[in-house]
Design a protein around this motif. Structure first.
Motif, PDB file in Angstrom:
ATOM      1  N   ASP A   1      -1.650  -5.091   2.750  1.00  0.00           N
ATOM      2  CA  ASP A   1      -0.330  -4.455   2.848  1.00  0.00           C
ATOM      3  C   ASP A   1       0.814  -5.408   2.519  1.00  0.00           C
ATOM      4  OD1 ASP A   1      -1.530  -2.076   3.532  1.00  0.00           O
ATOM      5  OD2 ASP A   1      -1.314  -2.374   5.690  1.00  0.00           O
TER       6      ASP A   1
ATOM      7  N   LYS B   1       5.465  -5.156  -5.056  1.00  0.00           N
ATOM      8  CA  LYS B   1       6.436  -4.111  -5.347  1.00  0.00           C
ATOM      9  C   LYS B   1       7.841  -4.685  -5.458  1.00  0.00           C
ATOM     10  CE  LYS B   1       4.123  -0.011  -3.501  1.00  0.00           C
ATOM     11  NZ  LYS B   1       4.156   1.039  -2.444  1.00  0.00           N
TER      12      LYS B   1
ATOM     13  N   LEU C   1      -1.276  -5.030  -8.146  1.00  0.00           N
ATOM     14  CA  LEU C   1      -0.879  -4.094  -7.081  1.00  0.00           C
ATOM     15  C   LEU C   1      -2.024  -3.151  -6.738  1.00  0.00           C
ATOM     16  CD1 LEU C   1       1.257  -2.872  -5.225  1.00  0.00           C
ATOM     17  CD2 LEU C   1       2.028  -1.470  -7.159  1.00  0.00           C
TER      18      LEU C   1
ATOM     19  N   ILE D   1       0.963  -5.992  -1.127  1.00  0.00           N
ATOM     20  CA  ILE D   1       1.478  -4.796  -1.794  1.00  0.00           C
ATOM     21  C   ILE D   1       3.004  -4.819  -1.796  1.00  0.00           C
ATOM     22  CG2 ILE D   1       1.729  -2.275  -1.580  1.00  0.00           C
ATOM     23  CD1 ILE D   1      -1.176  -2.260  -0.472  1.00  0.00           C
ATOM     24  N   ASN D   2       3.596  -5.074  -0.649  1.00  0.00           N
ATOM     25  CA  ASN D   2       5.055  -5.099  -0.543  1.00  0.00           C
ATOM     26  C   ASN D   2       5.655  -6.198  -1.406  1.00  0.00           C
ATOM     27  OD1 ASN D   2       5.054  -2.953   1.286  1.00  0.00           O
ATOM     28  ND2 ASN D   2       4.897  -4.310   3.080  1.00  0.00           N
TER      29      ASN D   2
ATOM     30  N   ALA E   1      -4.606  -5.063  -4.796  1.00  0.00           N
ATOM     31  CA  ALA E   1      -4.156  -5.292  -3.427  1.00  0.00           C
ATOM     32  C   ALA E   1      -4.289  -4.019  -2.595  1.00  0.00           C
ATOM     33  CB  ALA E   1      -2.710  -5.776  -3.426  1.00  0.00           C
ATOM     34  N   ALA E   2      -3.954  -2.868  -3.194  1.00  0.00           N
ATOM     35  CA  ALA E   2      -4.071  -1.584  -2.488  1.00  0.00           C
ATOM     36  C   ALA E   2      -5.535  -1.274  -2.184  1.00  0.00           C
ATOM     37  CB  ALA E   2      -3.447  -0.477  -3.322  1.00  0.00           C
TER      38      ALA E   2
END
Length: 217
Positions: A205, A212, A196, A208-209, A199-200
């Motif tokens: 994006d 999560k 994560l 990231i989602n 990716a950030a």
């Protein structure tokens, strides 16, 4: 035999040997050229004439490495049948399996694995076949490796996992596949970064989602 006659005989033998060596070098170069062109018919003919299936070019690529990278399944099968070493890497330590994984050539990979390709080889920059497949988003290639028993949580010396590579490049399907096969979303590299966080860092994006949603924090 006089010394003059002996000298001529020796010279003749040396010339013949040099000519034979030159012929062998040429036929091996022809095989490498056939591999680059994906010409299986020519390659088979050259192999039958005695070309080495493990000939190498200036960067260490063999005909098999070239054929694997280009996804030439028929040529790969021909080279393997003539004794090509499925684990012989180039100077960057990239094996035919890694080359095929990079290009997403899953059928080529299956053939190489069936003939003894080693799954966990690491190249000069600490990448494996699974890292190449995941980082390029080649899900069919990822699936082949996972089905062959590769650990989805394998780590390189920097403790990077295939999931981290896929996350960093935003390869969503590869991320999904790795997660479905047990990739650890909370694993950290030697900097303490998770998939994560990577990716950030790379502003991915959608990745990231996705991470999560899989429980990454």
């Amino acid at each position: 035999m006089t010394s003059k006659i002996l000298a001529f005989v020796v010279l003749g033998l040396l010339s013949s040997s040099a000519a034979l060596g030159q012929s062998q070098r040429n036929i091996n170069q022809d095989l490498l050229a056939a591999a680059r062109a994906g010409n299986t018919l020519t390659a088979n003919s050259l192999l039958a004439e005695g070309a080495s299936p493990n000939a190498r070019n200036r960067i260490g690529d063999t005909p098999l490495n070239i054929a694997a990278r280009n996804g030439q399944l028929e040529l790969v099968e021909a080279l393997v049948a003539h004794g090509a070493d499925v684990n012989l890497p180039n100077l960057a330590r990239v094996t035919p399996l890694m080359a095929a994984a990079f290009g997403g050539h899953d059928k080529v990979m299956e053939t190489l694995i069936a003939h003894g390709a080693e799954l966990g080889r690491i190249d000069r920059v600490d990448k494996t076949a699974l890292v190449y497949a995941a980082g390029n988003g080649n899900t069919a290639a990822v699936q082949v490796l996972l089905a062959a028993g590769v650990d989805p949580n394998e780590r390189n010396p920097e403790k990077l996992t295939p999931l981290m590579w896929a996350a960093g490049y935003g390869k969503l399907d590869a991320i999904k596949l790795l997660l479905a096969h047990g990739a650890d979303v909370m694993a950290r590299d030697d900097r303490g970064m998770t998939a994560l966080a990577i990716a950030a860092q790379q502003k991915q994006d959608e990745a990231i989602n996705l991470l999560k949603d899989a429980g990454a924090e």
